[in-house]
Scaffold this motif. Sequence first.
Motif: not given
Length: 542
Positions: A269, A273, A277, A288, A292-294, A298-299, A302
């Motif tokens: 992950h 991520q 990003l 986002p 914090r982790q997505l 959300e991932l 994106l």
Amino acid sequence: MTLPSCVGSDGRFVCGVHRPAFGVRSQRAGVHPLELGRDEEGQRLGNAANFPCGDLPVAPGEPVYEIPNPLPFLGTTYITAGWAEAAASTPEHFRLPSPPAVSLTALLDRWRLLPPGDDPAGLLAELPAPLLLALATVSTDPADLVALARLACCLEINAASGRPVGLRYRRTPRGLRPVIHSHDLFEAVANNPHLPDDYKRAMVLNPGAQGANEIVGDWTDQEGRTLAFEYLRRNSYIPWGHFASNMAHEVVRYRVAALSAAEFGGLRHLYYQRTCLRLAAALALPLPPAGRQLAPFELEALRRAVLAALAEPTAADTLPFAASLWGWNYGFDFAPSGYRLHASHQQIHQQFALVPARMAAADGQDDLTPYAYGDQLAAVCRRFRAETGQSFAACYLAAIRANRRLDGRNDRPASLVVWEEDGVLLFVPKAQTSGWELQVMCGGGVGNILEADQACRAALDRALYLAMRILDRLGARMVTGVELGKRFVGGEADQPLLYRLLPRLPQSPGAFSETQLRFIVGHFPEDFAAACRQQLADLSLA
């Protein structure tokens, strides 16, 4: 077809076989008779067989199969029928023995060379460095390893508990550095799974123990426990820096058997991520919230936004990155001579980065194209299509599905497939470049991780995890994993996302054959695939 690949345009594997018979003219002038020794009955043994008279006829030997690698840039694999037949009839061939228990402290105690309760470090300090290094890599006794750790570095010990709480540091022009007396011994001890966990944390696992590399991401489970960190490696050997996803200090994972599927997914992950990003930022897309982790949704959102932006005509001109880079060195060993046998890092970890799209020439002339491993596969796909009019990925998959054994036997397993789900295939390549090599390939037009949706990524993670669990159960202790992905913009449309997992086996050091991309394997790939499927069934994870 002139492309040197075993994948035929008709969707089958095309392999060769050698059964040579030839003659050798003798140019030897002299004879040197010597006694070699005696047999078990006391009969003298000579060397007359080494000095025959005249020319020599060489009768046909056992077949040697030659398999051009499906990916021509990986060379050719050779399988001797006799070796492979023996492996096929001996299932235990596909298992390495567990390391034996080793304890110098117990030996010293048995020989009454160590007073009761005394620290063995004093006696160990008198041993030659190669013996210390060997003991650090093979000992299964925590008492040995604690003594070796205290020899390798300066530890801060809690006076009340007697347990380590950190390292002693010194100030240098390059900043704080731990006081390490022998770096090789330090690495060997810290990588030994039998070292007590508090020593592992103090020496290498605590955040900051290995330097000031910033932690720029983490992954937590549903209970809120931090299980993995993402470290930034600023000016690394990989241009534009790279990132490392490591298990957190409170989650000691030195063996794949101790790693859960969820934890492995967390490490991956962080890779997905960070890639999304960085690309989103480069494409000036909304990002986002930070800090914090997505979440998975959300991932996925994106990823879709990045993929849509890359489809724009101007993406190739503005995007500074061309492809993803992912690798994993699992396991560690040192030879007593000081040769490091595998590049590794304490704990389970993976590394990832982005390959730049352009680079300046050192002489200031025109820009150059940086190297990307996946381009090798892209060239194969391009040339295969030009020569045959067919898709390499489609023909490769068809050949795997229709595989037949090299020896032509119908009473033994023929399938190369180990596991598959949601278009992701875990299989044994027809031409292994490493004994026990496994590969993972994505179908459905997925050529890089940006083209893999949430379901595909989950299946991909599961395939890689299961592959490593299988290899671990078979006894593999050192495995290298690499990714071949297509370029984000302008990549070959039919190039598949491919992963290679390459175990390093005890009796298979690199030599001149491997340097020439000639790989010698002692078993048929179909038999190894059957052994892997049996391990998968025993895991009860499929």
